[in-house]
Structures are given as C-alpha cells and as structure tokens.
Design a protein around this motif. Structure first.
Motif, PDB file in Angstrom:
ATOM      1  N   GLN A  49     -11.590   9.178   4.677  1.00 58.48           N
ATOM      2  CA  GLN A  49     -12.848   8.600   5.176  1.00 58.48           C
ATOM      3  C   GLN A  49     -14.070   9.249   4.506  1.00 58.48           C
ATOM      4  OE1 GLN A  49     -12.488   9.236   9.466  1.00 58.48           O
ATOM      5  NE2 GLN A  49     -11.964   7.086   9.728  1.00 58.48           N
ATOM      6  N   PRO A  50     -15.085   8.427   4.245  1.00 53.81           N
ATOM      7  CA  PRO A  50     -15.128   6.967   4.373  1.00 53.81           C
ATOM      8  C   PRO A  50     -14.493   6.295   3.151  1.00 53.81           C
ATOM      9  CG  PRO A  50     -17.255   7.755   3.633  1.00 53.81           C
ATOM     10  CD  PRO A  50     -16.396   8.976   3.854  1.00 53.81           C
ATOM     11  N   TRP A  51     -13.767   5.203   3.387  1.00 53.40           N
ATOM     12  CA  TRP A  51     -13.160   4.493   2.265  1.00 53.40           C
ATOM     13  C   TRP A  51     -13.023   3.000   2.575  1.00 53.40           C
ATOM     14  CZ3 TRP A  51      -8.708   1.628   2.758  1.00 53.40           C
ATOM     15  CH2 TRP A  51      -7.912   1.876   3.882  1.00 53.40           C
ATOM     16  N   ALA A  52     -13.056   2.203   1.522  1.00 56.19           N
ATOM     17  CA  ALA A  52     -12.776   0.771   1.615  1.00 56.19           C
ATOM     18  C   ALA A  52     -12.300   0.309   0.249  1.00 56.19           C
ATOM     19  CB  ALA A  52     -14.022  -0.020   2.032  1.00 56.19           C
ATOM     20  N   LEU A  53     -11.304  -0.566   0.244  1.00 57.36           N
ATOM     21  CA  LEU A  53     -10.719  -1.070  -0.997  1.00 57.36           C
ATOM     22  C   LEU A  53     -10.706  -2.588  -0.986  1.00 57.36           C
ATOM     23  CD1 LEU A  53      -7.514   1.149  -1.445  1.00 57.36           C
ATOM     24  CD2 LEU A  53      -9.671   1.366  -2.692  1.00 57.36           C
ATOM     25  N   ARG A  54     -10.863  -3.190  -2.148  1.00 56.04           N
ATOM     26  CA  ARG A  54     -10.676  -4.618  -2.337  1.00 56.04           C
ATOM     27  C   ARG A  54      -9.395  -4.826  -3.131  1.00 56.04           C
ATOM     28  NH1 ARG A  54     -11.145  -9.425  -0.359  1.00 56.04           N
ATOM     29  NH2 ARG A  54     -12.865  -8.382   0.755  1.00 56.04           N
ATOM     30  N   VAL A  55      -8.395  -5.439  -2.473  1.00 57.71           N
ATOM     31  CA  VAL A  55      -7.142  -5.793  -3.154  1.00 57.71           C
ATOM     32  C   VAL A  55      -7.395  -7.098  -3.900  1.00 57.71           C
ATOM     33  CG1 VAL A  55      -4.715  -6.367  -2.862  1.00 57.71           C
ATOM     34  CG2 VAL A  55      -5.785  -4.662  -1.359  1.00 57.71           C
ATOM     35  N   PRO A  56      -7.240  -7.108  -5.211  1.00 56.18           N
ATOM     36  CA  PRO A  56      -7.621  -8.298  -5.972  1.00 56.18           C
ATOM     37  C   PRO A  56      -6.651  -9.459  -5.735  1.00 56.18           C
ATOM     38  CG  PRO A  56      -6.520  -6.724  -7.396  1.00 56.18           C
ATOM     39  CD  PRO A  56      -6.702  -6.035  -6.071  1.00 56.18           C
ATOM     40  N   PRO A  57      -7.116 -10.688  -5.911  1.00 60.33           N
ATOM     41  CA  PRO A  57      -6.210 -11.837  -5.817  1.00 60.33           C
ATOM     42  C   PRO A  57      -5.243 -11.848  -6.994  1.00 60.33           C
ATOM     43  CG  PRO A  57      -8.386 -12.539  -6.530  1.00 60.33           C
ATOM     44  CD  PRO A  57      -8.499 -11.092  -6.185  1.00 60.33           C
ATOM     45  N   GLY A  58      -4.118 -12.502  -6.786  1.00 62.99           N
ATOM     46  CA  GLY A  58      -3.109 -12.606  -7.841  1.00 62.99           C
ATOM     47  C   GLY A  58      -1.746 -12.237  -7.320  1.00 62.99           C
ATOM     48  N   ALA A  59      -1.408 -10.958  -7.385  1.00 68.92           N
ATOM     49  CA  ALA A  59      -0.104 -10.503  -6.923  1.00 68.92           C
ATOM     50  C   ALA A  59      -0.044 -10.458  -5.402  1.00 68.92           C
ATOM     51  CB  ALA A  59       0.189  -9.110  -7.487  1.00 68.92           C
ATOM     52  N   ALA A  60       1.169 -10.507  -4.888  1.00 64.23           N
ATOM     53  CA  ALA A  60       1.415 -10.194  -3.477  1.00 64.23           C
ATOM     54  C   ALA A  60       1.572  -8.673  -3.363  1.00 64.23           C
ATOM     55  CB  ALA A  60       2.676 -10.902  -2.987  1.00 64.23           C
ATOM     56  N   TYR A  61       1.300  -8.140  -2.171  1.00 67.96           N
ATOM     57  CA  TYR A  61       1.393  -6.697  -1.951  1.00 67.96           C
ATOM     58  C   TYR A  61       2.133  -6.392  -0.658  1.00 67.96           C
ATOM     59  CZ  TYR A  61      -1.951  -5.337  -5.611  1.00 67.96           C
ATOM     60  OH  TYR A  61      -2.564  -5.105  -6.812  1.00 67.96           O
ATOM     61  N   PHE A  62       2.741  -5.206  -0.613  1.00 68.59           N
ATOM     62  CA  PHE A  62       3.201  -4.644   0.654  1.00 68.59           C
ATOM     63  C   PHE A  62       2.594  -3.255   0.801  1.00 68.59           C
ATOM     64  CE2 PHE A  62       6.387  -3.067  -2.343  1.00 68.59           C
ATOM     65  CZ  PHE A  62       6.469  -1.717  -1.982  1.00 68.59           C
ATOM     66  N   LEU A  63       2.416  -2.821   2.049  1.00 67.76           N
ATOM     67  CA  LEU A  63       1.874  -1.500   2.361  1.00 67.76           C
ATOM     68  C   LEU A  63       2.727  -0.863   3.438  1.00 67.76           C
ATOM     69  CD1 LEU A  63      -1.886  -2.539   2.833  1.00 67.76           C
ATOM     70  CD2 LEU A  63      -0.843  -1.705   0.713  1.00 67.76           C
ATOM     71  N   ILE A  64       3.138   0.377   3.221  1.00 67.76           N
ATOM     72  CA  ILE A  64       3.820   1.175   4.239  1.00 67.76           C
ATOM     73  C   ILE A  64       2.873   2.316   4.599  1.00 67.76           C
ATOM     74  CG2 ILE A  64       5.844   2.576   4.798  1.00 67.76           C
ATOM     75  CD1 ILE A  64       7.328   1.110   2.528  1.00 67.76           C
ATOM     76  N   VAL A  65       2.448   2.381   5.854  1.00 65.02           N
ATOM     77  CA  VAL A  65       1.461   3.386   6.267  1.00 65.02           C
ATOM     78  C   VAL A  65       2.196   4.658   6.676  1.00 65.02           C
ATOM     79  CG1 VAL A  65      -0.479   3.903   7.768  1.00 65.02           C
ATOM     80  CG2 VAL A  65      -0.061   1.536   7.040  1.00 65.02           C
TER      81      VAL A  65
END
Length: 332
Positions: A49-65
């Motif tokens: 923190q503080p953080w923010a990200l923009r995941v670009p369009p195109g590929a699909a993504y997965f996230l494991i927290v």
C-alpha cells in the motif's frame, strides 16, 4: 483442454454404449475438450500500500492471493473484496483494475512486467511500502474457433473465496509448483506450465459452478439445474439427432413453453440454437481430421445439403469448412 482436434466420437457415443457411459458423461469436460488453452507466463507480484494496477486487455489471467487482499470490479460494476487464499480468474481478457481499495493511480501491469522481469526473476514489485499483498499470477489465452460461445458465457471476473472451502489444500500448492517450473526451466517446462494452468482453470470453473448453484452463469450454471442438465446431456449424447423443443422438453420433464423459457434463461440461448452450435462445433473437429470431406461431414452431422452446412459453418466460425485445418494452425 489441448486436444480440440480429437475426433467427435469421444463426444458422441454410439447407441450401444450410451447406456453404459451415461453415468460417466461429463458435459463440462466435453465442452472444455474442444478448447485449446495456451499458458503464456506465470509470475509473482509483491505489492504494498498504496498500490493499484491496470491489467491490460488481451490475455486471460488468474490470481492466487497468498497474503493480503485486493479489490476488483466485475462486469456489473460490483466491487469484489478479495482476501488471502482466494482465487480470481479473468477469463474474457477485457482489462481490469486491481487495487488496495484506496489507491486510484494505476500502474500498467504490462509495463511493469517488461521493466522488471529477467530470465532468473519473474516478479513484479510495486507500491508505497505499506501493508503487503502477495500474489501468484498467470496469463493465458483460449485459442480455438469454438471459444467465443464458451467464453462469452463467463463473467469478466470469477471469484472463488477461500471461505467457500473450494480452494483448500490445492490452490497454493499448485501455484508454487507452477512457479518452480517457471523459474528452473527444465526440459518440458513450457508444456508443464500450460497443463498446470489447464488444471487450475478447470478447477476454478468447477468450483464456481458449485458456488453459483445454477445461477445466471450461462451453460455452466445450467449444469447445476437438474432438468435443464438432462436436456443438455441428451443433446451431447446424441448431437446428430434431429431434436425438437418438444423432444427435449419431455427429457427435462417440463412443458414445451416452460422448458424453452427455462433453458433460454439459464443457457442464454434457445434450445435448438444451442444444439446447432454444439453440432457445428463437433463438425469443426471432424473437418480437422485427415481426408475430411465437406459433403460427408455435412451428412454425418445431420445436414441435408453441403451448401446449407457450409453456410451454417461459416456463420458460426467465420471461415468455410474446407479452411478448418488452416484455421487450426492459426489457433496455435
């Protein structure tokens, strides 16, 4: 999900074997077997923190927290709170904003990846040094002519909370295994990562169906409705039969009008339109077999004329049946 060019005989058992196989028919597997999934990259993200990200369009993504949490908005504009141990899949590749819930200045994920990745270190670091969030993430593409109708039924964000009990005992371990393969680059690492992503995606979809309990989630949600799933199973058992809405309504144990309304509400498509789409998807697989002939495939899948089959096929996939093999090369 790599074998989208396998023969449709795997999907359309003969009448002699239908009874024996009926209890083992798995509609989710049948549909996903038509889809080729290409894993691109697996990486870790160290955010603070503080953080923010923009995941670009195109590929699909997965996230494991692995630690901390994040917020993400779904396609209805609802902000989802994602916690430690949760899983996220972004299947449609439309681009998304991730954040700590407060920061609004987004960094571009693709730019960070290009700047920070090395052959030895697949990691993104970003943020102001406050409370941490750690992720294992991956990018992949669905690559098949059958994909649009499969993926369009999915929401832009699939969230599997740890609290659901659906991630316990496997998600984090699978993520670490993928990272080990990505970092050590042994022979076969690329295909290993891609197939591990296959497993992860299937588990996410299967868990999501259970969590949603037949909600408004397209063909996946319809699998959770006992009556509509019976009709779907009948279509998949006998894809080349000339089904009518009344026939399928009888299978489902509903009136014709009640069945049509319920099927369309769940699957987001009318029964005969779904049947036609699935039949053409199998025809695509047939056309990719050695020595396939347009006329013989047209007859096999139940079309009275080669011209009618060719028109329907091109309307569905955007190319003529005779070009199916070259389109398969472009998929890969």
């Amino acid at each position: 999900m790599h074998d989208h060019d396998r023969g449709p005989e795997l999907h359309a058992p003969s009448s002699k074997t239908q009874g024996m196989l009926a209890s083992r028919v798995d509609l989710l597997s049948q549909i996903l077997a038509m889809v080729s999934l290409h894993g691109e990259i697996v990486f870790t993200a160290e955010l603070s923190q503080p953080w923010a990200l923009r995941v670009p369009p195109g590929a699909a993504y997965f996230l494991i927290v692995l630690e901390g949490g994040l917020t993400i908005a779904n396609d209805q504009g609802r902000v989802l709170q994602v916690a430690t141990g949760d899983l996220i899949m972004l299947p449609r590749g439309v681009g998304h904003g991730l954040s700590d819930g407060q920061c609004t200045t987004e960094a571009d994920l693709a730019t960070l990846m290009a700047e920070q990745f090395t052959a030895e270190q697949l990691n993104v670091s970003h943020g102001g040094g406050g409370a941490p969030t750690r992720l294992i993430a991956g990018a992949f593409h669905f690559a098949s002519a059958a994909v649009p109708w499969v993926v369009s039924a999915l929401p832009s964000v699939i969230h599997i909370p740890k609290a659901s009990g659906e991630t316990t005992g496997w998600a984090e371990g699978l993520g670490y295994f993928m990272m080990k393969e990505a970092r050590e680059v042994y022979p076969g690492a690329s295909i290993m990562i891609s197939r591990l992503i296959d497993v992860l995606v299937i588990r996410i979809l299967r868990s999501w169906v259970r969590i949603e309990q037949g909600g408004s989630v397209g063909w996946l949600g319809a699998l959770g409705d006992p009556r509509i799933s019976r009709a779907l199973k009948a279509i998949h058992d006998e894809p080349y039969r000339r089904w009518t809405v009344l026939d399928l309504a009888k299978v489902a144990g509903l009136s014709r009008s009640g069945f049509a309304a319920r099927f369309t509400a769940l699957v987001k498509e009318a029964p005969l339109a779904y049947h036609s789409r699935w039949r053409l998807t199998l025809a695509l697989s047939l056309m990719r077999q050695p020595d396939a002939k347009v006329g013989s495939v047209a007859r096999q899948v139940g079309y009275d004329s080669e011209a009618a089959f060719s028109r329907a096929f091109k309307a569905q996939f955007g190319f003529a049946p005779m070009n199916a093999k070259s389109a398969m090369v472009q998929d890969r």
